[in-house]
Motif scaffolding. Sequence first.
Motif, PDB file in Angstrom:
ATOM      1  N   LEU A  23     -21.520  73.847 -44.523  1.00  0.00           N
ATOM      2  CA  LEU A  23     -21.655  75.285 -44.272  1.00  0.00           C
ATOM      3  C   LEU A  23     -22.184  75.588 -42.879  1.00  0.00           C
ATOM      4  O   LEU A  23     -21.954  76.656 -42.332  1.00  0.00           O
ATOM      5  N   GLU A  24     -22.911  74.623 -42.303  1.00  0.00           N
ATOM      6  CA  GLU A  24     -23.563  74.824 -41.002  1.00  0.00           C
ATOM      7  C   GLU A  24     -22.666  74.462 -39.825  1.00  0.00           C
ATOM      8  O   GLU A  24     -23.044  74.677 -38.678  1.00  0.00           O
ATOM      9  N   THR A  25     -21.537  73.811 -40.086  1.00  0.00           N
ATOM     10  CA  THR A  25     -20.801  73.163 -39.003  1.00  0.00           C
ATOM     11  C   THR A  25     -19.380  73.707 -38.903  1.00  0.00           C
ATOM     12  O   THR A  25     -18.681  73.782 -39.916  1.00  0.00           O
TER      13      THR A  25
ATOM     14  N   ALA B 206     -13.524  65.451 -40.943  1.00  0.00           N
ATOM     15  CA  ALA B 206     -14.547  66.454 -40.635  1.00  0.00           C
ATOM     16  C   ALA B 206     -15.797  66.209 -41.493  1.00  0.00           C
ATOM     17  O   ALA B 206     -16.922  66.479 -41.073  1.00  0.00           O
ATOM     18  N   VAL B 207     -15.578  65.651 -42.676  1.00  0.00           N
ATOM     19  CA  VAL B 207     -16.711  65.335 -43.556  1.00  0.00           C
ATOM     20  C   VAL B 207     -17.464  64.108 -43.020  1.00  0.00           C
ATOM     21  O   VAL B 207     -18.689  64.021 -43.102  1.00  0.00           O
TER      22      VAL B 207
ATOM     23  N   MET C  61     -25.576  63.583 -31.769  1.00  0.00           N
ATOM     24  CA  MET C  61     -25.982  64.902 -31.243  1.00  0.00           C
ATOM     25  C   MET C  61     -25.767  65.978 -32.306  1.00  0.00           C
ATOM     26  O   MET C  61     -26.582  66.888 -32.464  1.00  0.00           O
ATOM     27  N   LEU C  62     -24.662  65.853 -33.031  1.00  0.00           N
ATOM     28  CA  LEU C  62     -24.415  66.783 -34.137  1.00  0.00           C
ATOM     29  C   LEU C  62     -25.548  66.663 -35.154  1.00  0.00           C
ATOM     30  O   LEU C  62     -26.081  67.674 -35.648  1.00  0.00           O
ATOM     31  N   ALA C  63     -25.950  65.432 -35.434  1.00  0.00           N
ATOM     32  CA  ALA C  63     -27.040  65.209 -36.400  1.00  0.00           C
ATOM     33  C   ALA C  63     -28.331  65.889 -35.934  1.00  0.00           C
ATOM     34  O   ALA C  63     -29.049  66.502 -36.731  1.00  0.00           O
TER      35      ALA C  63
END
Length: 328
Positions: A127-129, A152-153, A181-183
């Motif tokens: 939901l955040e991405t 994407a998952v 970085m996404l993390a």
Amino acid sequence: MDAYERITRNAAEVVTEEEIEALADDPDGKRAYVGYEPSGVLHIGHMLTANKLIDLQEAGFEVTVLLADVHAYLNDKGSFEEIRHTAERMRDQFIAYGLDESNTQFVLGSDFQLDDDYTLDLHSLELETTLARAERAMAEITSGDSVKVSQAVYPLMQALDIPYLGVDLAVGGMEQRKVHMLARDVLPSIDREPPTSLHTPLIADLGTGRGKMSSSEGVTISMEDSREDIESKVNDAYCPPTADPEPTDDGEARENPVLQVFEYHVFPRFDAVVVERPEEYGGDLEYESYDALEADLESGELHPADAKGALAEYLDRLIAPGREQLAE
Ligand code: IYR
């Protein structure tokens, strides 16, 4: 060498230096991890991050190796059954390579990634991405043109692995940096700390010095190679007498992969490197540091052919235990 130096040597990037300094101040009981899509036989790409895990163990860290079976499945690497079978073979390969068995924990992704809590947290991250962000994070991990939902998952699961494995440091090659970085950006949305990460450099293709060495294209070195295989691959390697070769005619950057393998694979694992030469060519040379070897290659004191001979010898020593383990 102090703990900070050992932890960060040969790293292309650490995020962030202050966070690594804090870990280096008190490394005992801290835990670092690398995740690998199971492929059965270790190749030189696995060995590069494994060298960093060995450094971290020597600095006092405990290590987790994630055999990322669900990730491999999401990345279209085969049936789940096949992937699980391959994962089992990898564990012994890492130990044969030199990871300290007494403080390496091997975890299968499917041991925790299918649990209810993990799945719900994953949906929160979804939901955040945005799809665009997930796709960007995967650009250097997947090949293939059309992006599947599974891809994407994938990076969101990789982000979630960090708190679920309870690790203090995530290690990976530079191709993993955008996932980390996404993390950092998304984990706070589920009340988890932004993770600290360390990235190892990418090594150029052995044959051409271009791009990056990979198991799917070009020349690579794996635990399945015989001594003769290694000798012939290293003998054919691109090795101009410089650490900074000219770009190709079409402007593509080039590296000297022979020097890179000395720097990132050989010197971290051996106290000194002996280059054997007949007396008439000046006799043996001995190097206690990578820089000294590089300087001699550049000055002409060390001929590329002699450097290659030594590289094949030391690579063979690194691979021999894994090769023997495969033969069992
Ligand atoms: N993306 C890695 C595999 C992987 C790494 C970690 I760190 C994970 O938590 C999960 C998977 C690869 O490209 O091999």
